[in-house]
Write a protein that holds these residues in place. Structure first.
Motif, short mmCIF file in Angstrom:
data_model
loop_
_atom_site.label_atom_id
_atom_site.label_comp_id
_atom_site.label_asym_id
_atom_site.label_seq_id
_atom_site.Cartn_x
_atom_site.Cartn_y
_atom_site.Cartn_z
N UNK A 233 39.86 28.53 -14.90
CA UNK A 233 39.40 29.45 -16.03
C UNK A 233 40.28 29.17 -17.30
N UNK A 234 39.50 28.90 -18.44
CA UNK A 234 40.30 28.74 -19.58
C UNK A 234 40.86 29.70 -20.46
N UNK B 172 44.93 28.91 -25.14
CA UNK B 172 44.83 30.05 -26.01
C UNK B 172 43.43 30.07 -26.27
N UNK B 173 43.01 31.17 -26.84
CA UNK B 173 41.74 31.34 -27.39
C UNK B 173 41.20 30.22 -28.18
N UNK B 174 40.00 29.95 -28.16
CA UNK B 174 39.27 29.24 -28.70
C UNK B 174 39.53 27.51 -28.38
N UNK B 175 40.46 27.44 -27.49
CA UNK B 175 40.65 26.30 -26.97
C UNK B 175 40.13 25.83 -25.54
N UNK B 176 39.28 24.91 -25.41
CA UNK B 176 38.79 24.65 -24.10
C UNK B 176 39.33 23.33 -23.36
N UNK B 177 39.01 23.02 -22.04
CA UNK B 177 39.43 21.90 -21.54
C UNK B 177 38.98 20.67 -22.17
N UNK B 178 37.64 20.91 -22.67
CA UNK B 178 36.84 19.90 -23.63
C UNK B 178 37.48 19.42 -24.70
N UNK B 179 38.60 20.30 -25.35
CA UNK B 179 39.13 20.20 -26.47
C UNK B 179 39.98 18.96 -26.56
#
Length: 368
Positions: A14-15, A20-27
């Motif tokens: 779970x991201x 951190x907020x607004x950051x995903x694994x896709x980032x």
């Protein structure tokens, strides 16, 4: 079944927990611009890299065998340690079978084994004592094992300073938080992490075949907790802070192993002198530098630069727990110092599971 595994995987990764907020694994799968510099996906810490230390650990174990056999064994012999194995008692099938089930005998078992073997209780007890001692490592073996750890700790400490000397966060710890989590992992930092992980994996594996200590399970937990902390910091991209934690902890370890080597060789005064230096370095780094530099930054500095998230709280919980362990170990360190001052000489508190016959094989003690 596939859907259950997928649900568990989705919950675990779970991201909101890891990032951190607004950051995903896709980032981290796309280029990111940091201070006009473009960082590409392969420049970030990759979770799949954490598989490398597992096979590397077996290479480390092989290297350890070579180093102990061809470097520290000749050195130990040169310093006066004897290259011999303890003799096994006279072969007795009944006693051997009983010994393999249990290395100690109750009074009831002793009487039964005595009747079955036709030996007196005293003879059976003597046979069991000699059989237990036959399995214990010699002082030379312990010297070689300690020598290997000393060599690694010294080498990784030197490499750590070389690796971090030109890194901005080594001189200004706030760089651990600037532009987090988009931090490039340079090649030397990558190797620093992988080498440390592979070493602790090797310790965790080889511990089952090494000298058995009273704190076997404590050290097993320590090794695996270190692995977990390194993997956690890598996965959450706290790699810069991770390298600083490593360098602080590596400063004292090599001195302890060196002191133990001289103890095994019966160079007591040299051992005591090195132990004094180790004690000073330990207190300065673990009870001074670590809380005032590392913990202060993670607890105070970080809030000025990053938004808090679950993994951040987990990290701080682990680091604060580590400081309590430092205090706990420092208490035992001072106990060892008190014992040395009152009884004359530092001893290895992590003694073998049974006394060694050849602990004094080099007597009279050298005063060097």
């Amino acid at each position: 079944m596939t859907s259950v595994i997928s649900s568990i995987s989705g919950w675990f990764w779970n991201e909101d927990l890891w990032l951190p907020p607004r950051v995903t694994w896709d980032s981290f799968k796309h280029p990111q611009t940091v201070n006009t510099t473009t960082l590409y996906p392969e420049q970030f810490a990759q979770f799949t890299d954490l598989w490398y230390p597992v096979p590397m650990a077996f290479i480390v174990i092989g290297l350890r065998w070579l180093v102990e056999r061809w470097i520290f064994k000749p050195v130990g012999i040169k310093m006066g340690l004897k290259d011999h194995k303890r003799p096994f008692p006279v072969q007795n099938t009944i006693l051997e079978t009983t010994f393999r089930r249990s290395k100690t005998l109750s009074q009831e078992d002793l009487k039964k084994v005595s009747n079955d073997s036709g030996l007196s209780s005293l003879q059976v007890e003597r046979w069991f004592r000699q059989r237990r001692q036959a399995e214990l490592p010699t002082t030379l073996q312990k010297f070689c094992e300690t020598g290997w750890r000393w060599m690694f700790y010294t080498s990784i400490l030197v490499y750590g300073f070389i690796c971090l000397w030109d890194k901005s966060w080594f001189w200004n710890i706030r760089h651990c938080w600037y532009h987090y989590p988009f931090h490039q992992v340079e090649q030397d930092v990558w190797w620093y992490y992988m080498l440390e992980l592979s070493f602790y994996w090797s310790l965790s594996i080889s511990q089952f075949f090494d000298v058995k200590r009273k704190d076997f399970w404590e050290m097993f937990i320590h090794h695996n907790a270190t692995i977990a902390l390194l993997m956690f910091s890598w996965t959450t991209h706290f790699t810069r802070m991770g390298t600083l934690i490593l360098i602080v902890h590596d400063c004292a370890d090599h001195l302890l192993e060196l002191a133990k080597m001289f103890r095994y060789a019966s160079y007591r005064k040299t051992c005591d002198a090195i132990f004094v230096v180790f004690s000073i370095v330990w207190v300065v780094t673990r009870c001074g530098v670590y809380p005032s530099w590392i913990l202060y930054s993670t607890l105070v500095d970080a809030k000025r630069f990053i938004e808090f998230f679950n993994a951040y709280y987990i990290l701080n919980g682990l680091l604060v727990s580590l400081q309590f362990l430092h205090i706990f170990w420092t208490y035992f360190l001072f106990k060892a110092i008190y014992k040395a001052l009152s009884k004359g000489g530092v001893d290895d508190q992590r003694s073998d599971s049974e006394p060694s016959d050849d602990e004094n094989e080099n007597e009279p003690k050298k005063d060097i």
